[in-house]
Design an enzyme around this catalytic site. Structure first.
Site, mmCIF file in Angstrom:
data_model
loop_
_atom_site.group_PDB
_atom_site.id
_atom_site.type_symbol
_atom_site.label_atom_id
_atom_site.label_comp_id
_atom_site.label_asym_id
_atom_site.label_seq_id
_atom_site.Cartn_x
_atom_site.Cartn_y
_atom_site.Cartn_z
ATOM 1 N N SER A 83 53.064 38.777 13.969
ATOM 2 C CA SER A 83 53.800 38.033 12.944
ATOM 3 C C SER A 83 54.790 38.893 12.173
ATOM 4 O O SER A 83 55.807 38.387 11.696
ATOM 5 C CB SER A 83 52.817 37.369 11.966
ATOM 6 O OG SER A 83 51.974 38.349 11.383
ATOM 7 N N HIS A 141 52.243 40.250 4.929
ATOM 8 C CA HIS A 141 53.558 40.091 5.574
ATOM 9 C C HIS A 141 54.680 40.566 4.662
ATOM 10 O O HIS A 141 54.750 40.145 3.508
ATOM 11 C CB HIS A 141 53.767 38.629 5.986
ATOM 12 C CG HIS A 141 52.781 38.187 7.003
ATOM 13 N ND1 HIS A 141 51.633 37.502 6.664
ATOM 14 C CD2 HIS A 141 52.763 38.358 8.343
ATOM 15 C CE1 HIS A 141 50.936 37.267 7.764
ATOM 16 N NE2 HIS A 141 51.604 37.785 8.803
ATOM 17 N N ASP A 198 50.663 36.903 0.359
ATOM 18 C CA ASP A 198 49.460 37.144 1.160
ATOM 19 C C ASP A 198 49.100 38.630 1.248
ATOM 20 O O ASP A 198 48.054 38.986 1.748
ATOM 21 C CB ASP A 198 49.590 36.535 2.557
ATOM 22 C CG ASP A 198 50.682 37.162 3.413
ATOM 23 O OD1 ASP A 198 51.263 38.209 3.036
ATOM 24 O OD2 ASP A 198 50.968 36.598 4.491
ATOM 25 N N ASN A 254 46.461 43.006 13.984
ATOM 26 C CA ASN A 254 45.473 41.920 14.000
ATOM 27 C C ASN A 254 44.167 42.356 14.643
ATOM 28 O O ASN A 254 43.106 41.857 14.278
ATOM 29 C CB ASN A 254 46.049 40.688 14.696
ATOM 30 C CG ASN A 254 47.111 40.015 13.860
ATOM 31 O OD1 ASN A 254 46.990 39.923 12.644
ATOM 32 N ND2 ASN A 254 48.172 39.554 14.499
ATOM 33 N N GLY A 260 49.935 36.139 14.900
ATOM 34 C CA GLY A 260 48.518 36.160 15.237
ATOM 35 C C GLY A 260 48.187 36.955 16.482
ATOM 36 O O GLY A 260 47.018 37.077 16.851
#
Length: 186
Positions: free
Chosen positions: A6, A157, A154, A71, A43
């Protein structure tokens, strides 16, 4: 080609503000005849990258930046598995395109994952790069990871400003590799 997750895909920012697009601007400004192909999928893990590397390289490439692994760490994938997947991505990519130059973009985990995991995880990227004669970006999020004003709410990011920093981190390594590739490109 940037094979990533991402962060590479530019989650939460305009695609023109994501670091792959900013790298393209740097390539264009330098007068280099290369085009960035953004193969970022939100993801994605190293296992996902391994599953899609053949497809991602179906149109060829001169340079592959492998920007996967974040991830994996966040999901607690054992560092040995992340390393094996990264190694397999590079080997499959070079089997498909023997002249391919590879850059491994390192990732790191926050301290709350435990010292042993954090250290093992951080060591994966330089080891895989060295074992595969690839260039290394020690930490893709250098100066961005953990910096509140460079990350979205978040805290994972990057913001547009964070992506500018990532492009500045990647560019010296990419520029060196592109110079070695000469002027033959896709």
């Amino acid at each position: 080609m940037i094979l990533g997750d991402s962060i590479t895909a530019g989650y939460g920012v305009d695609p023109a503000q994501a670091y792959p697009a900013l790298l393209q601007q740097k390539i264009d400004s330098a007068g280099l005849p290369f085009e960035i192909a953004n193969a970022g999928v939100s993801g994605d893990t190293t296992a996902g990258g391994l599953r899609r590397i053949d497809w991602a390289l179906s149109h060829g490439a001169d340079v592959l930046i492998v920007a996967l692994g974040g991830n994996d760490g966040l999901r607690g994938v054992p560092p040995k598995q992340t390393a094996a997947n990264l190694d397999s991505i590079i080997k499959r990519a070079r089997a498909k395109i023997p002249s391919l130059a590879v850059i491994v973009a390192g990732m790191q985990m926050p301290a709350n994952f435990g010292r042993e995991f954090v250290e093992e995880y951080k060591a994966v990227f330089p080891r895989v790069a060295a074992e595969n004669n690839a260039e290394l970006i020690p930490f893709l999020l250098e100066g961005v990871g953990g910096v509140a004003n460079l990350n979205q709410l978040d805290r994972i990011h990057p913001t547009a400003e964070g992506h500018k920093r990532i492009a500045e981190t990647v560019w010296p390594v990419l520029q060196k590799v592109l110079a070695k590739q000469g002027v033959v490109s896709k």
